[in-house]
Design a protein around this motif. Structure first.
Motif, PDB file in Angstrom:
ATOM      1  N   ALA A 238      -3.977   6.638  32.634  1.00  0.00           N
ATOM      2  CA  ALA A 238      -5.005   6.833  31.872  1.00  0.00           C
ATOM      3  C   ALA A 238      -5.173   5.938  30.597  1.00  0.00           C
ATOM      4  O   ALA A 238      -6.306   5.113  30.177  1.00  0.00           O
ATOM      5  N   ALA A 239      -3.983   5.648  29.957  1.00  0.00           N
ATOM      6  CA  ALA A 239      -4.097   4.611  28.927  1.00  0.00           C
ATOM      7  C   ALA A 239      -4.378   3.325  29.366  1.00  0.00           C
ATOM      8  O   ALA A 239      -4.874   2.521  28.671  1.00  0.00           O
ATOM      9  N   ILE A 240      -3.781   3.025  30.704  1.00  0.00           N
ATOM     10  CA  ILE A 240      -3.861   1.547  30.984  1.00  0.00           C
ATOM     11  C   ILE A 240      -5.312   1.418  31.482  1.00  0.00           C
ATOM     12  O   ILE A 240      -5.875   0.123  31.252  1.00  0.00           O
ATOM     13  N   LYS A 241      -6.072   2.534  31.974  1.00  0.00           N
ATOM     14  CA  LYS A 241      -7.347   2.440  32.023  1.00  0.00           C
ATOM     15  C   LYS A 241      -8.346   2.622  30.711  1.00  0.00           C
ATOM     16  O   LYS A 241      -9.668   2.855  30.786  1.00  0.00           O
ATOM     17  N   GLN A 244     -10.059   7.243  26.284  1.00  0.00           N
ATOM     18  CA  GLN A 244      -9.691   7.305  24.733  1.00  0.00           C
ATOM     19  C   GLN A 244      -9.091   8.637  24.467  1.00  0.00           C
ATOM     20  O   GLN A 244      -8.155   8.583  23.752  1.00  0.00           O
ATOM     21  N   THR A 245      -9.354   9.867  25.116  1.00  0.00           N
ATOM     22  CA  THR A 245      -8.806  10.953  24.939  1.00  0.00           C
ATOM     23  C   THR A 245      -8.454  11.782  26.023  1.00  0.00           C
ATOM     24  O   THR A 245      -9.327  11.853  27.107  1.00  0.00           O
ATOM     25  N   SER A 330       4.031  13.731  24.417  1.00  0.00           N
ATOM     26  CA  SER A 330       3.186  13.131  25.275  1.00  0.00           C
ATOM     27  C   SER A 330       2.868  11.810  24.982  1.00  0.00           C
ATOM     28  O   SER A 330       2.888  10.805  25.769  1.00  0.00           O
ATOM     29  N   LEU A 331       2.524  11.620  23.808  1.00  0.00           N
ATOM     30  CA  LEU A 331       2.102  10.274  23.348  1.00  0.00           C
ATOM     31  C   LEU A 331       3.213   9.322  23.083  1.00  0.00           C
ATOM     32  O   LEU A 331       3.121   8.098  23.736  1.00  0.00           O
ATOM     33  N   ALA A 332       4.399   9.809  22.848  1.00  0.00           N
ATOM     34  CA  ALA A 332       5.634   9.066  22.960  1.00  0.00           C
ATOM     35  C   ALA A 332       6.033   8.666  24.360  1.00  0.00           C
ATOM     36  O   ALA A 332       6.437   7.514  24.546  1.00  0.00           O
ATOM     37  N   TYR A 333       5.796   9.543  25.333  1.00  0.00           N
ATOM     38  CA  TYR A 333       6.156   9.227  26.991  1.00  0.00           C
ATOM     39  C   TYR A 333       5.473   7.814  27.169  1.00  0.00           C
ATOM     40  O   TYR A 333       5.744   6.826  27.832  1.00  0.00           O
ATOM     41  N   THR A 340      -0.371   2.175  23.170  1.00  0.00           N
ATOM     42  CA  THR A 340      -1.744   2.568  23.199  1.00  0.00           C
ATOM     43  C   THR A 340      -1.847   3.594  21.855  1.00  0.00           C
ATOM     44  O   THR A 340      -0.929   4.222  21.199  1.00  0.00           O
ATOM     45  N   ASP A 341      -3.261   3.691  21.472  1.00  0.00           N
ATOM     46  CA  ASP A 341      -3.542   4.556  20.461  1.00  0.00           C
ATOM     47  C   ASP A 341      -4.330   5.837  20.854  1.00  0.00           C
ATOM     48  O   ASP A 341      -5.025   6.670  20.174  1.00  0.00           O
TER      49      ASP A 341
END
Length: 372
Positions: A238-241, A244-245, A330-333, A340-341
């Motif tokens: 999802a971050a690669i794509k 946003q949330t 999860s964000l750290a992973y 990503t932010d």
């Protein structure tokens, strides 16, 4: 991808065999099951069939072959008992010609006592049984899973208000392992299709069929994707794509694993739920005697009840901390693989299917979930 056929098809096979026996048709060791809205039939093996109660009832038996090694219903023994009930003249226009009864080992909804069966499972039964029922009769169909109550103890059914046995919740003819890498690819494909079409940047990830079922009872104003147990890799995707949330919506017994850095949540690969809660309890300086009792429990729900009996405020604070940790870990992973932010929000429900906790980000999205 390793696959087989879902539980509703094996139930329908046993039921069709019993019904055919009841109307005098010969036994065959298989039944061809039609799939609603599809032009295909699937061959389902039947173990045995026989007449009961002065030939007024028929019993059909099959064994589920999901094709999945880690599936709780693999090799599940299924009994279906079929019997006719004559329709009185005043009820000749009755359209509900099949009365589906939850027998021993079949899950029922705790709040209504209704059988827990998906719409797809009902459609399969109607598609394959209606044209065999004689005119002027309805079919009483009792479904029994002899080992269902025992097996249900190894599931999260009770977490979703399902008691007494296994639910019949398949939503498609074929089965796919939530632990299979191909299941991840399927979810990635769904996400790819989503971001191409007027996507607003926000998506809800839910774990498994039960989580999806609960999410759909809410009037969620966001797109929903079932992620199986591959939560971590799909969040990275999802971050690669440039999503946003991501809102992680799930049962506490699953999402707690993310707080411990476990991002493939299948129980056969990793557990650690109690250990994670013990860690949080130590940080919160919960008395040692309570921590010791926690360490000997088997389920997170039992742990929650123990904590609430000790102090409702401390229990609430621990699970609030848990929600925040899910978001943070999860964000750290994700950032281990791609910078990503992206916002990750956690919303957690309990065994009564009630939203109980949310992380700091999750607080902003609870309003998106409206239970009927």
């Amino acid at each position: 991808m390793k696959k087989g056929f879902s539980l509703p098809l094996w139930v329908a096979g046993a039921a069709k065999s019993a019904l055919k026996k009841l109307v005098g048709l010969p036994f065959e060791n298989y039944e061809l099951i039609r799939i609603p809205n599809e032009k295909k039939e699937i061959k389902i093996e039947i173990h045995s069939v026989g007449l009961l109660k002065d030939d007024s009832h028929a019993l059909g038996i099959s064994f589920a072959r999901s094709g999945l090694d880690l599936d709780i219903t693999q090799n599940l023994e299924i009994w279906t008992i079929a019997a006719f009930e004559k329709i009185s003249c005043k009820n000749l226009v009755q359209t509900n010609l099949i009365n589906i009864i939850a027998g021993s080992g079949v899950g029922i909804k705790e709040d209504t006592s209704e059988i827990c069966i998906s719409d797809f499972a009902k459609e399969v039964l109607y598609e394959n049984l209606l044209d065999i029922i004689p005119e002027g009769f309805i079919l009483n169909l009792e479904i029994i899973f002899p080992n269902g109550e025992f097996l249900a103890q190894r599931t999260s059914n009770q977490s979703f208000g399902i008691v007494n046995g296994l639910s019949i919740i398949g939503t498609s003819a074929e089965t796919y392992s939530s632990a299979s890498p191909d299941q991840l690819e399927e979810a990635k494909t769904e996400l790819s299709n989503l971001v191409k079409n007027d996507f607003k940047g926000k998506v809800v990830f839910v774990i498994g069929e039960n989580g999806l079922n609960l999410a759909k009872t809410c009037n969620v104003k966001l797109p929903i994707i079932k992620v199986g147990n591959w939560i971590g890799p799909l969040i990275v995707d999802a971050a690669i794509k440039n999503v946003q949330t991501v809102v992680l919506f799930g049962y506490h017994g699953k999402l707690i694993k993310l707080a411990g850095g476990i991002f493939h949540t299948h129980n056969h690969l990793a557990d650690g739920r109690i250990e994670i809660l013990v860690y949080l309890a130590v940080k919160e300086k919960v008395p040692f005697e309570i921590i010791d009792k926690l360490s000997h429990l088997d389920t997170l729900e039992d742990a929650l009840l123990l904590l609430e009996s000790f102090s409702k405020s401390i229990a609430e604070k621990l699970f609030q901390n848990l929600s925040n940790m899910i978001e943070k870990r999860s964000l750290a992973y994700v950032n281990r693989y791609v910078k990503t932010d992206m916002e990750i929000a956690a919303i957690i429900f309990d065994r009564k299917r009630k939203i109980r906790w949310s992380g700091k980000n999750g607080n902003d999205y609870i309003a998106y979930f409206q239970f009927d």
